[in-house]
Design an enzyme around this catalytic site. Structure first.
Site, mmCIF file in Angstrom:
data_model
loop_
_atom_site.group_PDB
_atom_site.id
_atom_site.type_symbol
_atom_site.label_atom_id
_atom_site.label_comp_id
_atom_site.label_asym_id
_atom_site.label_seq_id
_atom_site.Cartn_x
_atom_site.Cartn_y
_atom_site.Cartn_z
ATOM 1 N NE ARG A 118 -21.677 -13.715 11.666
ATOM 2 C CZ ARG A 118 -22.483 -14.270 12.601
ATOM 3 N NH1 ARG A 118 -23.104 -13.516 13.476
ATOM 4 N NH2 ARG A 118 -22.661 -15.579 12.634
ATOM 5 C CE1 TYR B 248 -18.236 6.580 -4.661
ATOM 6 C CE2 TYR B 248 -19.506 5.486 -2.964
ATOM 7 C CZ TYR B 248 -18.720 5.424 -4.094
ATOM 8 O OH TYR B 248 -18.428 4.213 -4.658
ATOM 9 C CG ASP C 242 -18.696 10.191 3.788
ATOM 10 O OD1 ASP C 242 -17.482 10.308 4.055
ATOM 11 O OD2 ASP C 242 -19.122 9.388 2.938
ATOM 12 C CE LYS D 201 -12.778 6.003 -1.211
ATOM 13 N NZ LYS D 201 -12.803 4.964 -2.179
HETATM 14 C C1 LIG Z 1 -16.966 10.119 0.325
HETATM 15 C C2 LIG Z 1 -17.105 8.621 0.186
HETATM 16 N N1 LIG Z 1 -17.882 7.958 1.061
HETATM 17 C C3 LIG Z 1 -18.040 6.623 0.975
HETATM 18 C C4 LIG Z 1 -17.435 5.888 -0.032
HETATM 19 C C5 LIG Z 1 -17.657 4.396 -0.119
HETATM 20 O O1 LIG Z 1 -16.547 3.715 0.404
HETATM 21 P P1 LIG Z 1 -16.050 2.262 -0.071
HETATM 22 O O2 LIG Z 1 -15.613 2.387 -1.499
HETATM 23 O O3 LIG Z 1 -14.952 1.931 0.891
HETATM 24 O O4 LIG Z 1 -17.219 1.345 0.072
HETATM 25 C C6 LIG Z 1 -16.610 6.534 -0.949
HETATM 26 C C7 LIG Z 1 -15.956 5.783 -2.028
HETATM 27 O O5 LIG Z 1 -15.357 6.324 -2.926
HETATM 28 C C8 LIG Z 1 -16.454 7.951 -0.840
HETATM 29 O O6 LIG Z 1 -15.693 8.634 -1.708
#
Ligand SMILES: Cc1ncc(COP(=O)(O)O)c(C=O)c1O
Length: 385
Positions: A52, A104, A176, A201
């Site tokens: 961990r 998101y 992000d 992604k």
């Molecule tokens: C721009 C963005 N940030 C964060 C996330 C969250 O990521 P995760 O689905 O891996 O938890 C997503 C998910 O679609 C996203 O599109």
């Protein structure tokens, strides 16, 4: 030998943290599926005590992603949301965050329905206007949280301008960077303090594992996040770390194709009579096209378009055959989705209306299939409307 910072992006993607295994010479990083490590005596060990806290496969991935974003260190988590959760877990009750109003959908869900219960306050503004960001900053503001381009409306925020505001006010800027990947956008070099990705992604790129990463400009943040990995435990498993290490080797090559096909598909959609509007920073009529050219080295493959109604969106989405209808993005396969009922359902009709997410919007993550096949597929699906 460590991979020098002076090497090109594609070289670092393949070699940083991915040096041959010192024990065997294996060219791929070994997966260490171990929970614990034998110690030689009390406090005597080889740098690893419990998985961990740290794991060699994870350490290699963290080294690789830090090299790609140009940070001092990276920390990987079990998903993008776990990474975002770790960032806001560095805050305390009474702290305030200024965030984009077009993030998101899972991010405001975490902020409003979890973090707000612990006394952290959030204000949502249109971060495409730096003056609005500055205007929302209060005495107790500790962080500005921005997504650029936004999901799904593809609005951009000027990171240099917002970075300057944050430095002046001594607050952290978090970006992000999931949509662009470090291949097309490097927020730390523009003034951000932390960059977060859903590695699910483009970084992984093969839609076969979830993950998240925070890359830090300052060691202090990296240390706090390492503490949160240990204290809260939302770490990425060795196998999934290895999947990202494998995926990231082709990031540069994939992004080139994503970008090339993205431009072709956006151009095609902008001329289609059934499409009412297209949101893509690479189009010359995108309101922030010039900022996109300045801030990013490509436009990527995320495109959102307006079909006019829920009925139209459903008709076309039922017809696609090469494109796959599903949540997520950034995979080698073209993924097509409906923000109002999928990624942004949690905002509710009022929340979506406030920021302009209509029921007719469709979002496409253009994959690396032959672009003519993607165009033919979209054509037959759109002509069914
Ligand atoms: C721009 C963005 N940030 C964060 C996330 C969250 O990521 P995760 O689905 O891996 O938890 C997503 C998910 O679609 C996203 O599109």
């Amino acid at each position: 030998m460590k991979t020098p910072k002076s090497l090109g992006f594609a070289t670092r993607a393949i070699h940083a943290g991915q040096e041959p295994d010192p024990l065997t010479g294996a060219v791929t990083v070994p997966i260490y599926p171990t929970s614990t490590y034998v110690q030689q005596g009390i406090g005597e060990h080889k740098g690893y005590e419990y998985s961990r806290v740290s794991n060699p496969t994870r350490a290699r991935l963290e080294e690789n992603l830090a090299a790609l974003e140009g940070g001092v260190a990276a920390r990987v988590f079990a998903s993008g949301m776990a990474a975002i959760n770790a960032i806001v877990s560095m805050l305390q009750s009474g702290d305030h965050v200024v965030c984009g109003n077009d993030l998101y959908g899972g991010t405001p869900r975490l902020f409003n329905q979890v973090m707000a219960n612990f006394g952290v306050e959030f204000t949502y503004v249109d971060t495409s206007d730096p003056a609005k960001v500055e205007g929302a900053i209060r005495k107790n503001t500790r962080m500005v949280y921005v997504e650029t381009p936004t999901n799904p409306l593809m609005r951009l925020s000027d990171l240099t301008a917002i970075g300057a505001i944050c430095r002046r006010k001594k607050i952290d800027l978090v970006v992000d960077n999931t949509f662009m990947s470090p291949y097309f956008q490097q927020p730390l070099s523009l003034g951000a303090d932390m960059v977060v990705h859903s590695t699910t992604k483009f970084l992984n790129g093969h839609s076969d594992g979830l993950g998240g990463v925070v890359v830090c400009a300052h060691q202090e943040h990296a240390d706090k996040l390492a503490f949160l990995q240990k204290a809260a435990g939302a770490i990425l498993s060795p196998f999934e770390c290895w999947l990202v290490l494998r995926g990231v080797k082709t990031l540069a090559a994939r992004m080139e194709i994503h970008d090339r096909s993205g431009r072709i598909v956006a151009d095609y959609l902008s001329k289609h009579k059934k499409v009412k509007a297209v949101f893509y920073p690479g189009l010359s009529d995108h309101p922030q096209h010039l900022l996109a050219k300045r801030q990013m080295s490509g436009f990527g493959s995320m495109i959102t378009f307006e079909t006019g109604s829920l009925k139209n969106a459903n008709t076309m989405l039922k017809k696609v055959r090469v494109c796959s209808l599903g949540e997520s993005l950034g995979g080698v396969e073209t993924l097509i989705s409906h923000p109002a009922t999928m990624t942004h359902a949690a905002l509710g009709p009022k929340g979506r209306k406030a920021i302009g997410i209509t029921d007719g919007l469709v979002r496409i993550s253009v994959g690396i299939e032959d672009v003519d096949d993607i165009l033919d597929d979209l054509d037959q699906a759109l002509n069914a409307i």
